[in-house]
Design a protein around this motif. Structure first.
Motif, PDB file in Angstrom:
ATOM      1  N   VAL A  23     120.904   6.745  27.860  1.00  0.00           N
ATOM      2  CA  VAL A  23     120.275   5.444  28.096  1.00  0.00           C
ATOM      3  C   VAL A  23     118.921   5.645  28.774  1.00  0.00           C
ATOM      4  O   VAL A  23     117.915   5.056  28.369  1.00  0.00           O
ATOM      5  N   ALA A  24     118.878   6.519  29.767  1.00  0.00           N
ATOM      6  CA  ALA A  24     117.613   6.809  30.455  1.00  0.00           C
ATOM      7  C   ALA A  24     116.613   7.458  29.501  1.00  0.00           C
ATOM      8  O   ALA A  24     115.411   7.158  29.547  1.00  0.00           O
ATOM      9  N   ARG A  25     117.090   8.333  28.615  1.00  0.00           N
ATOM     10  CA  ARG A  25     116.216   8.997  27.634  1.00  0.00           C
ATOM     11  C   ARG A  25     115.554   7.954  26.731  1.00  0.00           C
ATOM     12  O   ARG A  25     114.367   8.031  26.434  1.00  0.00           O
ATOM     13  N   VAL A  26     116.312   6.941  26.308  1.00  0.00           N
ATOM     14  CA  VAL A  26     115.753   5.885  25.460  1.00  0.00           C
ATOM     15  C   VAL A  26     114.711   5.076  26.233  1.00  0.00           C
ATOM     16  O   VAL A  26     113.615   4.831  25.732  1.00  0.00           O
ATOM     17  N   PHE A  27     115.036   4.679  27.464  1.00  0.00           N
ATOM     18  CA  PHE A  27     114.065   3.926  28.260  1.00  0.00           C
ATOM     19  C   PHE A  27     112.793   4.732  28.474  1.00  0.00           C
ATOM     20  O   PHE A  27     111.689   4.216  28.337  1.00  0.00           O
ATOM     21  N   TYR A  28     112.950   6.012  28.785  1.00  0.00           N
ATOM     22  CA  TYR A  28     111.785   6.868  28.998  1.00  0.00           C
ATOM     23  C   TYR A  28     110.955   7.000  27.714  1.00  0.00           C
ATOM     24  O   TYR A  28     109.734   6.960  27.749  1.00  0.00           O
ATOM     25  N   ALA A  29     111.639   7.164  26.590  1.00  0.00           N
ATOM     26  CA  ALA A  29     110.942   7.298  25.306  1.00  0.00           C
ATOM     27  C   ALA A  29     110.129   6.050  25.003  1.00  0.00           C
ATOM     28  O   ALA A  29     108.981   6.133  24.540  1.00  0.00           O
ATOM     29  N   VAL A  30     110.685   4.893  25.270  1.00  0.00           N
ATOM     30  CA  VAL A  30     109.976   3.638  25.016  1.00  0.00           C
ATOM     31  C   VAL A  30     108.757   3.538  25.931  1.00  0.00           C
ATOM     32  O   VAL A  30     107.650   3.231  25.479  1.00  0.00           O
ATOM     33  N   GLU A  31     108.937   3.830  27.209  1.00  0.00           N
ATOM     34  CA  GLU A  31     107.846   3.704  28.179  1.00  0.00           C
ATOM     35  C   GLU A  31     106.741   4.725  27.965  1.00  0.00           C
ATOM     36  O   GLU A  31     105.575   4.440  28.199  1.00  0.00           O
ATOM     37  N   SER A  32     107.099   5.930  27.537  1.00  0.00           N
ATOM     38  CA  SER A  32     106.102   6.990  27.394  1.00  0.00           C
ATOM     39  C   SER A  32     105.664   7.190  25.946  1.00  0.00           C
ATOM     40  O   SER A  32     104.964   8.145  25.640  1.00  0.00           O
ATOM     41  N   VAL A  33     106.080   6.310  25.067  1.00  0.00           N
ATOM     42  CA  VAL A  33     105.715   6.343  23.645  1.00  0.00           C
ATOM     43  C   VAL A  33     106.119   7.671  23.006  1.00  0.00           C
ATOM     44  O   VAL A  33     105.330   8.340  22.363  1.00  0.00           O
ATOM     45  N   GLN A  34     107.370   8.037  23.200  1.00  0.00           N
ATOM     46  CA  GLN A  34     107.943   9.210  22.544  1.00  0.00           C
ATOM     47  C   GLN A  34     108.796   8.749  21.370  1.00  0.00           C
ATOM     48  O   GLN A  34     109.447   7.712  21.440  1.00  0.00           O
ATOM     49  N   ALA A  35     108.814   9.525  20.319  1.00  0.00           N
ATOM     50  CA  ALA A  35     109.626   9.208  19.150  1.00  0.00           C
ATOM     51  C   ALA A  35     111.033   9.764  19.312  1.00  0.00           C
ATOM     52  O   ALA A  35     111.216  10.870  19.821  1.00  0.00           O
ATOM     53  N   LEU A  36     112.005   9.001  18.870  1.00  0.00           N
ATOM     54  CA  LEU A  36     113.384   9.453  18.801  1.00  0.00           C
ATOM     55  C   LEU A  36     113.794   9.345  17.336  1.00  0.00           C
ATOM     56  O   LEU A  36     113.957   8.247  16.811  1.00  0.00           O
ATOM     57  N   TYR A  37     113.914  10.496  16.667  1.00  0.00           N
ATOM     58  CA  TYR A  37     114.225  10.536  15.245  1.00  0.00           C
ATOM     59  C   TYR A  37     115.733  10.566  15.054  1.00  0.00           C
ATOM     60  O   TYR A  37     116.419  11.396  15.653  1.00  0.00           O
ATOM     61  N   VAL A  38     116.238   9.671  14.208  1.00  0.00           N
ATOM     62  CA  VAL A  38     117.669   9.570  13.966  1.00  0.00           C
ATOM     63  C   VAL A  38     117.940   9.660  12.466  1.00  0.00           C
ATOM     64  O   VAL A  38     117.591   8.751  11.723  1.00  0.00           O
ATOM     65  N   PRO A  39     118.555  10.753  12.015  1.00  0.00           N
ATOM     66  CA  PRO A  39     118.968  10.823  10.617  1.00  0.00           C
ATOM     67  C   PRO A  39     120.132   9.854  10.386  1.00  0.00           C
ATOM     68  O   PRO A  39     121.043   9.777  11.211  1.00  0.00           O
ATOM     69  N   THR A  40     120.103   9.129   9.278  1.00  0.00           N
ATOM     70  CA  THR A  40     121.163   8.148   9.015  1.00  0.00           C
ATOM     71  C   THR A  40     122.540   8.803   8.943  1.00  0.00           C
ATOM     72  O   THR A  40     123.528   8.201   9.355  1.00  0.00           O
ATOM     73  N   THR A  41     122.606  10.025   8.452  1.00  0.00           N
ATOM     74  CA  THR A  41     123.905  10.699   8.373  1.00  0.00           C
ATOM     75  C   THR A  41     124.437  11.014   9.769  1.00  0.00           C
ATOM     76  O   THR A  41     125.642  10.922  10.017  1.00  0.00           O
ATOM     77  N   ALA A  42     123.551  11.367  10.702  1.00  0.00           N
ATOM     78  CA  ALA A  42     123.958  11.627  12.084  1.00  0.00           C
ATOM     79  C   ALA A  42     124.376  10.324  12.761  1.00  0.00           C
ATOM     80  O   ALA A  42     125.317  10.306  13.557  1.00  0.00           O
ATOM     81  N   LEU A  43     123.685   9.243  12.437  1.00  0.00           N
ATOM     82  CA  LEU A  43     124.052   7.938  12.979  1.00  0.00           C
ATOM     83  C   LEU A  43     125.471   7.581  12.554  1.00  0.00           C
ATOM     84  O   LEU A  43     126.310   7.218  13.378  1.00  0.00           O
ATOM     85  N   ALA A  44     125.746   7.704  11.269  1.00  0.00           N
ATOM     86  CA  ALA A  44     127.086   7.385  10.774  1.00  0.00           C
ATOM     87  C   ALA A  44     128.134   8.316  11.379  1.00  0.00           C
ATOM     88  O   ALA A  44     129.188   7.856  11.844  1.00  0.00           O
TER      89      ALA A  44
END
Length: 131
Positions: A23-44
């Motif tokens: 959760v903190a990683r996502v907040f930090y990524a949003v605030e610092s303009v970092q990309a979080l790449y999610v493959p759809t297969t990994a999501l599933a």
């Protein structure tokens, strides 16, 4: 965007469970303009067997709608490459999809609890092991 991470199925699962680090990683990524790449297969794969009640599903979707997330689908050529990686390295499709993206984006580490699986696909893939 500056830097970022690739999330594998284990990272997605931790995010869905509300793991404080993720959760903190996502907040930090949003605030610092970092990309979080999610493959759809990994999501599933990360959500298999997970209780996706209406409320929980909405929470997961809301998190993935954060501007930092970039979702990667499999097109025909990527599907062929991912299948080849999975076959050669003897890993599952989700891991092979993550490896495919990591090999195309050198310098972006993969957030995971299972770095050895990714290293079966290619030992040069950068990983950051989740706590």
């Amino acid at each position: 965007m500056i830097g970022g991470y690739i999330l594998d199925a284990t990272a997605i699962r931790q995010l869905a469970h509300g793991n404080p680090y993720m959760v903190a990683r996502v907040f930090y990524a949003v605030e610092s303009v970092q990309a979080l790449y999610v493959p759809t297969t990994a999501l599933a794969a990360g959500l298999v067997g997970f209780d996706l009640s209406a409320t929980r599903r909405e929470q997961v979707e809301q998190a993935l709608n954060a501007p930092a997330f970039t979702i990667h689908d499999l097109d025909r050529s990527a599907a062929l490459a991912v299948a080849e990686i999975a076959t050669m390295a003897q890993v599952d499709i989700a891991t092979a999809h993550v490896a495919h993206i990591a090999l195309r984006r050198p310098g972006l580490p993969v957030l995971t609890t299972q770095p050895a699986e990714l290293h079966k696909a290619n030992p040069t893939i950068e990983t950051e092991e989740l706590p």
